[in-house]
Write a protein that holds these residues in place. Structure first.
Motif, PDB file in Angstrom:
ATOM      1  N   LYS A   1     -25.284  78.855 -24.934  1.00 45.06           N
ATOM      2  CA  LYS A   1     -24.947  77.997 -23.849  1.00 45.06           C
ATOM      3  C   LYS A   1     -24.637  76.547 -24.102  1.00 45.06           C
ATOM      4  CE  LYS A   1     -29.039  79.212 -22.058  1.00 45.06           C
ATOM      5  NZ  LYS A   1     -30.218  79.488 -21.155  1.00 45.06           N
TER       6      LYS A   1
ATOM      7  N   SER B   1     -29.343  84.288 -16.506  1.00 44.66           N
ATOM      8  CA  SER B   1     -30.115  85.668 -16.883  1.00 44.66           C
ATOM      9  C   SER B   1     -30.075  86.999 -15.977  1.00 44.66           C
ATOM     10  CB  SER B   1     -31.483  85.323 -17.380  1.00 44.66           C
ATOM     11  OG  SER B   1     -32.437  85.126 -16.517  1.00 44.66           O
TER      12      SER B   1
ATOM     13  N   ASP C   1     -19.384  77.822 -22.640  1.00 43.83           N
ATOM     14  CA  ASP C   1     -20.162  78.844 -23.125  1.00 43.83           C
ATOM     15  C   ASP C   1     -19.495  79.955 -23.835  1.00 43.83           C
ATOM     16  OD1 ASP C   1     -22.536  77.889 -21.758  1.00 43.83           O
ATOM     17  OD2 ASP C   1     -21.806  79.100 -19.546  1.00 43.83           O
TER      18      ASP C   1
ATOM     19  N   THR D   1     -29.615  84.756 -24.903  1.00 45.15           N
ATOM     20  CA  THR D   1     -29.013  83.498 -24.335  1.00 45.15           C
ATOM     21  C   THR D   1     -29.550  82.100 -24.611  1.00 45.15           C
ATOM     22  OG1 THR D   1     -30.399  83.586 -22.293  1.00 45.15           O
ATOM     23  CG2 THR D   1     -28.550  84.940 -22.309  1.00 45.15           C
TER      24      THR D   1
ATOM     25  N   CYS E   1     -21.913  83.798 -16.900  1.00 41.88           N
ATOM     26  CA  CYS E   1     -21.397  82.389 -17.328  1.00 41.88           C
ATOM     27  C   CYS E   1     -20.603  81.982 -15.876  1.00 41.88           C
ATOM     28  CB  CYS E   1     -20.802  82.025 -18.203  1.00 41.88           C
ATOM     29  SG  CYS E   1     -21.684  82.577 -19.747  1.00 41.88           S
TER      30      CYS E   1
ATOM     31  N   SER F   1     -21.815  88.962 -19.904  1.00 39.76           N
ATOM     32  CA  SER F   1     -22.080  87.909 -20.126  1.00 39.76           C
ATOM     33  C   SER F   1     -21.502  86.762 -19.667  1.00 39.76           C
ATOM     34  CB  SER F   1     -22.476  87.633 -21.574  1.00 39.76           C
ATOM     35  OG  SER F   1     -23.486  88.345 -22.118  1.00 39.76           O
TER      36      SER F   1
ATOM     37  N   ASP G   1     -34.373  85.548 -22.739  1.00 39.63           N
ATOM     38  CA  ASP G   1     -34.015  84.274 -22.720  1.00 39.63           C
ATOM     39  C   ASP G   1     -35.231  83.583 -22.691  1.00 39.63           C
ATOM     40  OD1 ASP G   1     -32.712  82.141 -21.478  1.00 39.63           O
ATOM     41  OD2 ASP G   1     -33.720  82.689 -19.401  1.00 39.63           O
TER      42      ASP G   1
ATOM     43  N   LEU H   1     -25.217  84.717 -26.289  1.00 39.08           N
ATOM     44  CA  LEU H   1     -24.603  83.850 -25.200  1.00 39.08           C
ATOM     45  C   LEU H   1     -24.995  82.560 -25.599  1.00 39.08           C
ATOM     46  CD1 LEU H   1     -24.536  84.641 -21.385  1.00 39.08           C
ATOM     47  CD2 LEU H   1     -24.230  82.250 -22.451  1.00 39.08           C
TER      48      LEU H   1
END
Length: 320
Positions: free
Chosen positions: A209, A241, A213, A166, A279, A275, A143, A207
């Motif tokens: 964002k 995360s 998502d 992410t 979210c 994931s 991340d 993932l």
């Protein structure tokens, strides 16, 4: 086409609340991050993992960040092993790795990046830790600033399907540029672009964002459109995360048969499912905090809704 996973499938990964489990079996998380200027991010990541249900969290950070992070919560175990380029310490990266490596054997999952900074020495430390975790087949969430490592050297994570990246909109664009994934529109979030980036990285879970998502391993694409809050305070990505990491840790327990369960989850899908849950919980916790605090919503206030959000979406009676 993007879809949503079955709730009953997700629930199979949740460990029971059982007297037969001992400390640590429901998840031991490591957060690699935290510099003198950015101490909140690793706290939000690590503490959210605990609030979702992991047992323990270790934060490995820059020496200048250790005391502030310790003061935020006594529940976090803080290790001041990292150093910035201009530090007075003369430690080499190999000496730092000699401190970090023994700790990895005590962890199930790593989150790399929250509050790391873009200091060259810190990023090189992060790179070496990622490679060491990869040798151990540990799940990794990458991340924030650690995505710079992947942008510069995609081979660090390429083909490692036990990892989750992410990126936000700008990080996603830069990763696409680094991997020669073309025709990505900065203004349009599409399953095709996310899938192509995952494929370029060899099946790493992305993932992405955004307003909704998107989560993909290059084949399956999940969408999370759970309503979130309208206040975009900094730190929500750190919560994400940490919540993803907890579910990845539960996935490790599931694979190792730490508790008895029906063997119905394809283990290759655990990063996708983790994931998706992260979210859902993060977005819904943000919505709940916003409903009460409106413009005064802060990330710390969002933390207080993680338990309620998770239980109402995913929990069931899991005692035996």
């Amino acid at each position: 086409m993007a879809m949503r996973p079955a709730l009953e499938t997700i629930k199979h990964l949740i460990p029971p609340l059982s007297p037969h489990l001992h400390k640590g079996q429901a998840g031991r998380i490591g957060v690699i991050g935290g510099s003198e200027d950015y101490t909140g991010a690793p706290y939000f990541s690590g503490y959210s993992s605990l609030l979702l249900g992991s047992d323990m969290c270790h934060v490995i950070c820059d020496a200048g960040a250790a005391v502030p992070i310790k003061s935020y919560s006594p529940d976090l175990m803080v290790h001041p092993y990292l150093r910035k380029s201009k530090s007075s310490s003369t430690q080499s990266i190999s000496e730092i790795m000699d401190q970090v490596t023994p700790l990895l054997s005590r962890l199930h999952v790593l989150v790399v990046g929250p509050g790391l900074s873009r200091d060259d020495f810190m990023l090189e430390c992060a790179k070496q830790i990622i490679l060491k975790a990869r040798e151990r087949s540990m799940p990794i969430v990458i991340d924030a600033d650690a995505l710079c490592v992947i942008q510069k050297e995609p081979s660090v994570i390429q083909g490692y399907t036990n990892s989750v990246l992410t990126p936000n909109v700008n990080e996603f664009r830069r990763l696409c540029e680094a991997l020669n994934v073309h025709d990505v529109d900065d203004q349009v979030q599409t399953p095709t672009a996310a899938r192509r980036l995952s494929q370029a990285l060899g099946g790493v879970t992305i993932l992405q964002k955004g307003p909704k998502d998107l989560i993909t391993n290059g084949e399956t694409v999940y969408i999370c459109d759970v309503e979130g809050g309208l206040k975009r305070c900094g730190g929500q990505g750190d919560i994400l995360s940490g919540t993803v990491a907890t579910f990845l840790a539960w996935g490790v327990g599931y694979q190792n048969n730490v508790w008895s369960h029906e063997d119905v989850v394809d283990v290759k899908n655990i990063p996708l499912l983790a994931s998706y849950v992260g979210c859902c919980v993060t977005r819904d916790s943000s919505r709940r905090a916003y409903a009460k605090y409106h413009r005064s919503t802060t990330t710390k206030r969002i933390l207080s809704y993680i338990q309620q959000s998770y239980e109402e979406q995913f929990e069931k009676s899991l005692t035996d």
